[in-house]
Design a protein around this motif. Structure first.
Motif, PDB file in Angstrom:
ATOM      1  N   TRP A 106      -4.306  -0.581   2.738  1.00  0.00           N
ATOM      2  CA  TRP A 106      -3.775  -1.706   3.510  1.00  0.00           C
ATOM      3  C   TRP A 106      -4.916  -2.573   4.058  1.00  0.00           C
ATOM      4  O   TRP A 106      -4.852  -3.804   3.995  1.00  0.00           O
ATOM      5  N   ILE A 148      -3.070   5.415   2.734  1.00  0.00           N
ATOM      6  CA  ILE A 148      -2.348   4.159   2.937  1.00  0.00           C
ATOM      7  C   ILE A 148      -3.163   3.191   3.795  1.00  0.00           C
ATOM      8  O   ILE A 148      -3.240   2.000   3.483  1.00  0.00           O
ATOM      9  N   GLY A 166       2.575   5.826  -3.011  1.00  0.00           N
ATOM     10  CA  GLY A 166       3.722   6.643  -3.380  1.00  0.00           C
ATOM     11  C   GLY A 166       3.872   6.780  -4.890  1.00  0.00           C
ATOM     12  O   GLY A 166       4.186   7.861  -5.396  1.00  0.00           O
ATOM     13  N   SER A 218       0.826  -1.211   0.000  1.00  0.00           N
ATOM     14  CA  SER A 218       0.000   0.000   0.000  1.00  0.00           C
ATOM     15  C   SER A 218       0.859   1.260   0.000  1.00  0.00           C
ATOM     16  O   SER A 218       0.536   2.237  -0.682  1.00  0.00           O
ATOM     17  N   THR A 219       1.962   1.250   0.705  1.00  0.00           N
ATOM     18  CA  THR A 219       2.847   2.414   0.746  1.00  0.00           C
ATOM     19  C   THR A 219       3.462   2.679  -0.625  1.00  0.00           C
ATOM     20  O   THR A 219       3.472   3.820  -1.100  1.00  0.00           O
ATOM     21  N   MET A 235      -0.792   9.895   2.830  1.00  0.00           N
ATOM     22  CA  MET A 235      -0.600   9.157   4.078  1.00  0.00           C
ATOM     23  C   MET A 235      -1.929   8.664   4.637  1.00  0.00           C
ATOM     24  O   MET A 235      -1.999   7.600   5.241  1.00  0.00           O
TER      25      MET A 235
END
Length: 85
Positions: free
Chosen positions: A46, A42, A21, A16-17, A39
């Motif tokens: 997730w 995320i 990104g 997910s990060t 942020m």
């Protein structure tokens, strides 16, 4: 069941990060402007990965699929940083 859940928990966070990104770097404009929404995005991504983990046939398939997806998301993030930066 537990193996699939652990795979999604462990590999879902970097997946997910990296995915968020890559979207931030590919988005038009400076990537810093999307930092806070990114942020915040995320966690739902997730949780979606963890919630979808029982759909895998077996734990080894979950580990393999999520590892490949994480590597693909990392490659997408690297490409977005290289081409967009």
């Amino acid at each position: 069941m537990w193996g699939k859940l652990i795979a999604a928990t462990v590999l879902g966070l970097p997946l997910s990060t990296f995915s968020v990104g890559a979207v931030l770097y590919a988005w038009p404009g400076p990537w810093q402007d999307g930092m806070v929404p990114g942020m915040l995005a995320i966690l739902p991504v997730w949780l979606a990965v963890v919630a979808a983990s029982p759909l895998f046939r077996s734990a080894p398939r979950a580990w393999g699929s999520l590892a490949l997806a994480t590597l693909a998301a990392f490659a997408a993030l690297s490409a977005a940083r290289t081409l967009g930066g």
